[in-house]
Each structure stands twice: as C-alpha cells, then as structure tokens.
Design a protein around this motif. Structure first.
Motif, PDB file in Angstrom:
ATOM      1  N   ASP A 230      35.192  22.308 207.803  1.00  0.00           N
ATOM      2  CA  ASP A 230      35.891  21.741 206.169  1.00  0.00           C
ATOM      3  C   ASP A 230      36.901  22.736 206.017  1.00  0.00           C
ATOM      4  O   ASP A 230      37.720  22.786 204.987  1.00  0.00           O
ATOM      5  CB  ASP A 230      34.751  21.706 205.510  1.00  0.00           C
ATOM      6  CG  ASP A 230      34.147  20.540 205.202  1.00  0.00           C
ATOM      7  OD1 ASP A 230      34.509  19.154 205.875  1.00  0.00           O
ATOM      8  OD2 ASP A 230      32.864  20.191 204.845  1.00  0.00           O
ATOM      9  N   ALA A 231      36.133  24.562 206.288  1.00  0.00           N
ATOM     10  CA  ALA A 231      36.704  25.547 205.259  1.00  0.00           C
ATOM     11  C   ALA A 231      38.007  25.521 206.371  1.00  0.00           C
ATOM     12  O   ALA A 231      39.357  26.067 206.464  1.00  0.00           O
ATOM     13  CB  ALA A 231      35.939  26.523 205.329  1.00  0.00           C
ATOM     14  N   TYR A 232      38.004  25.467 207.952  1.00  0.00           N
ATOM     15  CA  TYR A 232      39.171  25.502 208.646  1.00  0.00           C
ATOM     16  C   TYR A 232      40.048  24.141 207.882  1.00  0.00           C
ATOM     17  O   TYR A 232      41.642  24.708 208.076  1.00  0.00           O
ATOM     18  CB  TYR A 232      38.747  24.830 210.341  1.00  0.00           C
ATOM     19  CG  TYR A 232      39.638  24.697 211.306  1.00  0.00           C
ATOM     20  CD1 TYR A 232      40.473  25.871 211.540  1.00  0.00           C
ATOM     21  CD2 TYR A 232      39.972  23.486 212.299  1.00  0.00           C
ATOM     22  CE1 TYR A 232      41.621  26.263 212.599  1.00  0.00           C
ATOM     23  CE2 TYR A 232      40.809  23.682 213.305  1.00  0.00           C
ATOM     24  CZ  TYR A 232      41.809  25.075 212.727  1.00  0.00           C
ATOM     25  OH  TYR A 232      42.765  24.804 214.343  1.00  0.00           O
TER      26      TYR A 232
ATOM     27  N   ASP B  35      46.698  29.926 214.987  1.00  0.00           N
ATOM     28  CA  ASP B  35      46.547  30.848 213.947  1.00  0.00           C
ATOM     29  C   ASP B  35      45.183  31.382 213.370  1.00  0.00           C
ATOM     30  O   ASP B  35      44.289  31.885 212.971  1.00  0.00           O
ATOM     31  CB  ASP B  35      47.846  31.506 213.166  1.00  0.00           C
ATOM     32  CG  ASP B  35      48.841  31.679 214.097  1.00  0.00           C
ATOM     33  OD1 ASP B  35      48.226  32.128 215.655  1.00  0.00           O
ATOM     34  OD2 ASP B  35      49.837  31.514 213.733  1.00  0.00           O
ATOM     35  N   GLU B  36      45.312  30.151 212.428  1.00  0.00           N
ATOM     36  CA  GLU B  36      43.942  30.312 211.688  1.00  0.00           C
ATOM     37  C   GLU B  36      42.271  29.865 212.669  1.00  0.00           C
ATOM     38  O   GLU B  36      41.469  30.513 211.677  1.00  0.00           O
ATOM     39  CB  GLU B  36      44.182  28.946 210.351  1.00  0.00           C
ATOM     40  CG  GLU B  36      44.782  28.958 209.584  1.00  0.00           C
ATOM     41  CD  GLU B  36      44.543  29.988 208.739  1.00  0.00           C
ATOM     42  OE1 GLU B  36      43.830  30.569 208.361  1.00  0.00           O
ATOM     43  OE2 GLU B  36      45.966  30.947 208.573  1.00  0.00           O
ATOM     44  N   TYR B  37      42.550  28.995 213.661  1.00  0.00           N
ATOM     45  CA  TYR B  37      41.450  29.183 214.425  1.00  0.00           C
ATOM     46  C   TYR B  37      40.989  30.345 214.855  1.00  0.00           C
ATOM     47  O   TYR B  37      39.844  31.142 215.159  1.00  0.00           O
ATOM     48  CB  TYR B  37      41.599  28.276 215.189  1.00  0.00           C
ATOM     49  CG  TYR B  37      40.314  28.681 216.445  1.00  0.00           C
ATOM     50  CD1 TYR B  37      39.213  27.603 216.749  1.00  0.00           C
ATOM     51  CD2 TYR B  37      40.767  29.234 217.805  1.00  0.00           C
ATOM     52  CE1 TYR B  37      38.257  27.754 217.448  1.00  0.00           C
ATOM     53  CE2 TYR B  37      39.573  29.332 218.577  1.00  0.00           C
ATOM     54  CZ  TYR B  37      38.537  28.967 218.503  1.00  0.00           C
ATOM     55  OH  TYR B  37      37.470  29.139 219.384  1.00  0.00           O
ATOM     56  N   LEU B  38      41.781  31.577 215.015  1.00  0.00           N
ATOM     57  CA  LEU B  38      41.781  32.445 216.012  1.00  0.00           C
ATOM     58  C   LEU B  38      41.138  33.529 215.007  1.00  0.00           C
ATOM     59  O   LEU B  38      40.540  34.762 214.752  1.00  0.00           O
ATOM     60  CB  LEU B  38      43.143  33.215 216.346  1.00  0.00           C
ATOM     61  CG  LEU B  38      43.662  32.233 217.736  1.00  0.00           C
ATOM     62  CD1 LEU B  38      45.290  32.770 217.415  1.00  0.00           C
ATOM     63  CD2 LEU B  38      42.997  32.526 218.602  1.00  0.00           C
TER      64      LEU B  38
ATOM     65  N   VAL C  85      34.680  35.591 210.237  1.00  0.00           N
ATOM     66  CA  VAL C  85      34.293  34.789 209.862  1.00  0.00           C
ATOM     67  C   VAL C  85      32.314  34.750 210.709  1.00  0.00           C
ATOM     68  O   VAL C  85      32.329  34.968 211.521  1.00  0.00           O
ATOM     69  CB  VAL C  85      34.189  32.798 209.747  1.00  0.00           C
ATOM     70  CG1 VAL C  85      33.137  32.465 209.571  1.00  0.00           C
ATOM     71  CG2 VAL C  85      35.406  33.126 209.630  1.00  0.00           C
ATOM     72  N   PRO C  86      31.825  35.136 210.248  1.00  0.00           N
ATOM     73  CA  PRO C  86      30.146  35.470 210.751  1.00  0.00           C
ATOM     74  C   PRO C  86      30.179  34.440 211.558  1.00  0.00           C
ATOM     75  O   PRO C  86      29.756  33.098 210.817  1.00  0.00           O
ATOM     76  CB  PRO C  86      30.012  35.747 209.396  1.00  0.00           C
ATOM     77  CG  PRO C  86      30.272  36.482 208.421  1.00  0.00           C
ATOM     78  CD  PRO C  86      31.708  35.905 208.664  1.00  0.00           C
TER      79      PRO C  86
ATOM     80  N   VAL D  80      28.969  29.064 216.394  1.00  0.00           N
ATOM     81  CA  VAL D  80      28.543  27.870 216.002  1.00  0.00           C
ATOM     82  C   VAL D  80      30.232  27.848 215.350  1.00  0.00           C
ATOM     83  O   VAL D  80      29.704  27.861 214.165  1.00  0.00           O
ATOM     84  CB  VAL D  80      27.370  27.557 214.797  1.00  0.00           C
ATOM     85  CG1 VAL D  80      27.277  26.333 214.344  1.00  0.00           C
ATOM     86  CG2 VAL D  80      26.296  28.029 215.964  1.00  0.00           C
ATOM     87  N   GLU D  81      31.007  27.037 215.873  1.00  0.00           N
ATOM     88  CA  GLU D  81      32.253  27.013 215.650  1.00  0.00           C
ATOM     89  C   GLU D  81      31.941  25.312 214.566  1.00  0.00           C
ATOM     90  O   GLU D  81      32.345  25.585 213.309  1.00  0.00           O
ATOM     91  CB  GLU D  81      33.136  26.440 216.614  1.00  0.00           C
ATOM     92  CG  GLU D  81      33.571  27.988 216.946  1.00  0.00           C
ATOM     93  CD  GLU D  81      33.983  27.673 218.657  1.00  0.00           C
ATOM     94  OE1 GLU D  81      35.500  27.297 218.509  1.00  0.00           O
ATOM     95  OE2 GLU D  81      34.657  28.927 219.248  1.00  0.00           O
ATOM     96  N   PHE D  82      32.944  24.767 214.930  1.00  0.00           N
ATOM     97  CA  PHE D  82      32.715  22.708 214.769  1.00  0.00           C
ATOM     98  C   PHE D  82      31.149  22.052 215.150  1.00  0.00           C
ATOM     99  O   PHE D  82      31.138  21.263 214.619  1.00  0.00           O
ATOM    100  CB  PHE D  82      33.835  22.290 214.876  1.00  0.00           C
ATOM    101  CG  PHE D  82      35.151  23.238 214.498  1.00  0.00           C
ATOM    102  CD1 PHE D  82      34.617  24.184 213.409  1.00  0.00           C
ATOM    103  CD2 PHE D  82      36.199  23.530 215.501  1.00  0.00           C
ATOM    104  CE1 PHE D  82      36.340  24.784 212.526  1.00  0.00           C
ATOM    105  CE2 PHE D  82      37.035  24.165 215.403  1.00  0.00           C
ATOM    106  CZ  PHE D  82      36.898  24.815 214.001  1.00  0.00           C
ATOM    107  N   THR D  83      30.352  23.012 216.475  1.00  0.00           N
ATOM    108  CA  THR D  83      29.409  22.121 216.554  1.00  0.00           C
ATOM    109  C   THR D  83      28.369  23.042 216.932  1.00  0.00           C
ATOM    110  O   THR D  83      28.120  24.437 217.395  1.00  0.00           O
ATOM    111  CB  THR D  83      29.580  21.143 217.766  1.00  0.00           C
ATOM    112  OG1 THR D  83      28.515  20.390 217.944  1.00  0.00           O
ATOM    113  CG2 THR D  83      30.107  22.006 218.270  1.00  0.00           C
TER     114      THR D  83
END
Length: 218
Positions: free
Chosen positions: A83-85, A112-115, A121-122, A127-130
């Motif tokens: 959701d934040a992504y 870029d936002e993923y990077l 982000v702690p 644990v990215e999206f799963t």
C-alpha cells in the motif's frame, strides 16, 4: 525480492480483527513498526510475536488479538508495504509539476520508489510485498502487477482488465524482480549499472503495449 525459505507457521488471514477505534489502529501500527524493526535485526526465521510485543511496548495478548502467528503479522506488514509503495508511486505520478508524466518516466518512478523503499524502509529487504514462501512470492507478483497496471490505467487511458496488458505487466514485474535481486546481490545499495539496464529493458518491452497510450508518448 527475497529468496523463499520454509515457514513453520501455516498460511492464515493477515488480520484476526480489523481495528475500529483510532486507539486500536494506532496500536496495530505500532505493532507493525516493531515487527519491521525486529525483522531488520533478526531476520524472518528468528522473528517472534513475543519479541515484537516487547519492542512495541504492548502485552503479548495485544499482538494475538490481531495476529495468530508471526506469519500473519509479517503478511500484514507486507500488505502495508505494498500500500505504501502504491501511495508513493501515485504521489509521483499525480504531482502537478509532472502531470501528465510520459510512461517511460513513470516506469522509472516504479523502479526508483522500489529502490528507495529497499534502501530506507525497516524490514523491507526481508519482507517486501509477501512473506518468504515460494507460492506466496509468486502470488505477490501478480498482485503487484495488477496494482501497477491500475495506477497506469487512468493517466494513460488503459483498460486495467485487458488480459494482454495484465500479462505484460506481470512479465515486467517478474523480470524487474529477478534483475533487482541480482542488483542487490551485486551491491548492497543496488548496483547502478544493473538498475539502469533494468529500466532500459522494461521500457523496451513495454513500448509495444504503451507507446501512443494517453500521456505515454515521449
């Protein structure tokens, strides 16, 4: 995205009880913040609900009120990450100074936002999206692809239900996933050359679907 590892906790709904009151929502946010911090320090295998409760400063019962086990807690953190992504991408795509944003630049924003989340982000690196589980990882990329297509659909006038586009975005997500894993294995900050090649590859592949779409020219 992280390599899958076995998980002793069975799959479960992420939340036992959705928060209704503001105080409850704040407590849930505190628990997930603590979960991310503990993940960053210990890794997923050593994550525990008790450690998270201690870090969050709440009774262990408060954690179990929301989550039956650590997997469900990590799933909720992964959902919050996604959701934040999406929110970060939306903010960039709809910023008045950059509207309409050509689709090639929008692809760069997605990377870029993923990077940025990976680096700052702690717990995101683990644990990215799963949660770390093979079947869940595959399913997560379907969801990420659909979320990205939905974000692009409005500005570019795309049909988010178009199966060819859904497949194209899934191929893009899977490809970027593999290449960015390689980038972070090569360099803890993400190898710049591999990041650049990832963007070039995505632009070249998606051009057959997005060139001439809405604001996508240029």
């Amino acid at each position: 995205m992280p390599q899958p590892t076995p998980d002793p906790d069975p799959p479960s709904a992420a939340l036992r009880r959705a928060p209704v009151q503001r105080r409850s929502a704040q407590r849930l946010a505190r628990i997930l913040d603590a979960c991310a911090e503990v993940l960053e320090e210990t890794g997923y295998e050593d994550l525990s609900t008790r450690a998270v409760a201690g870090r969050a400063g709440v009774p262990i019962g408060s954690v179990y009120r929301f989550f039956p086990n650590k997997r469900a807690m990590a799933e909720a953190l992964a959902r919050r990450n996604l959701d934040a992504y999406a929110d970060r991408i939306t903010a960039r795509l709809t910023a008045p100074a950059h509207t309409p944003l050509p689709w090639r630049h929008a692809v760069d924003v997605v990377v870029d936002e993923y990077l940025a989340m990976k680096r700052t982000v702690p717990g995101f690196a683990l644990v990215e999206f799963t949660v770390p589980a093979s079947s869940a990882a595959r399913q997560a990329n379907y969801e990420v692809a659909d979320r990205l297509l939905a974000l692009f659909a409005g500005p570019l006038g795309l049909d988010a239900a178009d199966e060819r586009l859904r497949t194209a975005f899934l191929v893009g997500v899977e490809t970027a996933d593999a290449l960015l894993q390689l980038a972070f294995r090569t360099d803890p900050a993400g190898d710049p050359a591999l990041v650049t090649e990832t963007k070039l590859l995505l632009r070249a592949y998606l051009s057959r679907y997005l060139d001439g779409a809405g604001a996508g020219e240029g």
